[in-house]
Design a protein around this motif. Structure first.
Motif, short mmCIF file in Angstrom:
data_model
loop_
_atom_site.label_atom_id
_atom_site.label_comp_id
_atom_site.label_asym_id
_atom_site.label_seq_id
_atom_site.Cartn_x
_atom_site.Cartn_y
_atom_site.Cartn_z
N LEU A 143 0.31 -11.84 0.86
CA LEU A 143 0.62 -10.51 0.30
C LEU A 143 1.53 -9.73 1.24
N ALA A 144 1.31 -9.88 2.56
CA ALA A 144 2.20 -9.22 3.53
C ALA A 144 3.61 -9.80 3.42
N PHE A 145 3.70 -11.09 3.18
CA PHE A 145 4.99 -11.77 2.95
C PHE A 145 5.72 -11.09 1.78
N VAL A 146 5.00 -10.89 0.67
CA VAL A 146 5.61 -10.26 -0.51
C VAL A 146 6.06 -8.83 -0.19
N LEU A 147 5.18 -8.07 0.45
CA LEU A 147 5.51 -6.67 0.75
C LEU A 147 6.73 -6.58 1.66
N ALA A 148 6.78 -7.45 2.68
CA ALA A 148 7.93 -7.43 3.61
C ALA A 148 9.20 -7.85 2.87
N GLU A 149 9.07 -8.88 2.00
CA GLU A 149 10.26 -9.29 1.23
C GLU A 149 10.73 -8.17 0.30
N ASN A 150 9.78 -7.34 -0.15
CA ASN A 150 10.14 -6.19 -0.99
C ASN A 150 10.66 -5.02 -0.16
N GLN A 151 10.88 -5.28 1.13
CA GLN A 151 11.47 -4.31 2.07
C GLN A 151 10.55 -3.14 2.39
N HIS A 152 9.23 -3.33 2.24
CA HIS A 152 8.31 -2.29 2.70
C HIS A 152 8.04 -2.49 4.19
N ASP A 153 7.74 -1.38 4.84
CA ASP A 153 7.47 -1.39 6.28
C ASP A 153 6.02 -1.89 6.46
N THR A 154 5.88 -3.20 6.65
CA THR A 154 4.57 -3.85 6.53
C THR A 154 4.02 -4.27 7.89
N LEU A 155 2.76 -3.91 8.13
CA LEU A 155 2.08 -4.31 9.37
C LEU A 155 0.83 -5.07 8.96
N ILE A 156 0.65 -6.28 9.50
CA ILE A 156 -0.56 -7.06 9.18
C ILE A 156 -1.46 -7.10 10.41
#
Ligand code: NAD
Ligand code: G3P
Length: 339
Positions: free
Chosen positions: A16-29
């Protein structure tokens, strides 16, 4: 672009973090293991859980729970049901303003018989919760990170929040629907794991497609009966989080629940199987919870009962199947007639 934190760096949290980062969201796991967050930051991989995947370079990781909590107004909870309360209790001291909590865990707590959103409501005071959304559906992490077409449902009593989560995750390989039936979506996601364990067992015993189709269909019938009695919308169970997730979990070698059942059917002990899996098999604890729920709501759930006897009462898998096949004769829709 939004800031999002994902708590839990197992297969699903990472996908899910992969998807969020690919969607260009500022993602921290966040991982509770420092070596794992370091691996994600330094090598952009998570070899234990997704061995063949490269993660987006804009995905950052931490093992600092305070930093993770303070990173974003939206928190995705992706830890196994067993660890759920503990993780919330650990981050609660760092929560000072209301946030949106998106949970993706597919289980029911034995004994308390709480669904995941009920655990969130119990553990996080109301003034620190903006909303709760459950994201669920037929989705193996291994296929999502290959960008293979996948569909899931974001469910919340707050339509605006469900749509917000739909927008966060949706892209050309992940299609997200919305629904307001939180009870149905949570029960479908959790209870399909029980049926998937049983499906693995019949495959392990060497039975064929007839037995698998019977389990999926009669499994859906008993899930629906319980769910409707607990207040779910009947149609949710023929949707993605009901029938959809049953199909994917009962028929895929990616499923940990199916694989665990398969090993049980081949004669391995439950202890040995869980030790060998090394990843969460939610269906085992959820079988106990589902058994307790069937008693509490007085709903017949024969597959759940047979599996309970196999997992916890020393019945052999073959005896479990015989128990199901030799039950009293029935009309196919008999148990639905009181609804
Ligand atoms: N894997 C999938 O494809 C998939 C898809 C949809 C939903 N889910 C659901 O997502 C949830 C998580 O599953 P997963 O597949 O990521 O599991 P996993 O076994 O791959 O990973 C579990 C993660 O939780 C961490 N963890 C375990 N105990 C912890 C604790 N006490 N505190 C903090 N972290 C802890 C582990 O270190 C690991 O990183 C489950 O409820 C599962 O049913 C999984
Ligand atoms: O690997 P499982 O059995 O936990 O299933 C993963 C997902 O829930 C499938 O939708």
């Amino acid at each position: 672009m939004h800031s999002v934190t994902v708590l839990g760096a197992g297969s699903w949290g990472t996908a899910l973090a992969f998807v969020l980062a690919e969607n260009q969201h500022d993602t921290l796991i966040w991982s509770h293991r420092k070596d794992q967050s370091q691996e994600i930051n330094d090598y952009h991989t998570n070899k234990k859980y997704l061995p063949d995947s490269e993660l987006p370079t804009n995905l950052a990781a931490t093992s600092d729970l305070q930093k993770a909590l303070q990173h974003a107004p939206t928190i995705v909870l992706a830890v196994p049901t067993k660890a759920f309360r503990e993780v919330i209790q650990n981050f609660l001291p760092y929560l000072s303003e209301p946030k949106t909590f998106v949970h993706v865990s597919k289980g029911i707590e034995p004994d308390s018989l709480k669904r995941i959103s009920e655990i969130i409501e119990e553990e996080i005071p109301e003034h620190l919760r903006k909303s709760i959304v459950v994201l669920s559906g037929p989705s193996h992490a291994e296929e999502v990170v290959l960008r293979h077409p996948t569909t899931v449902t974001a469910a919340s009593v707050d339509e605006h929040s469900a749509k917000f989560v739909q927008d966060l995750f949706m892209n050309h390989y992940l299609r997200v629907y919305t629904n307001e039936d939180v009870i149905g979506v949570e029960l479908g996601g959790a209870l399909k794991n029980v049926i998937a364990l049983a499906a693995g067992i019949v495959d392990g015993l060497g039975y064929g497609d007839n037995a698998k189709a019977a389990l999926i269909t009669r499994g859906l019938a008993e899930i629906s009966r319980l769910g409707i009695k607990m207040g779910a919308e009947p149609y949710t169970f023929i949707g993605l989080t009901g029938m959809g997730d049953l199909i994917v979990t009962c028929t895929s070698v990616h499923s940990r629940n199916w694989r665990a059942g398969n090993l049980l059917g081949k004669g391995n002990s439950l202890e040995q199987v869980l030790e060998d899996m090394g990843m969460v098999v939610e269906g085992v604890r959820t079988t106990k919870a589902a058994y307790q729920l069937s008693q509490k709501y007085d709903i017949e759930m024969p597959i759940t009962h047979a599996l309970y006897d196999v997992l916890f009462e020393g019945m052999t898998p073959k005896e479990g199947v015989d128990q199901l096949m030799l039950r009293t004769k029935k009309h196919e829709l008999e148990d639905f007639k009181s609804f």
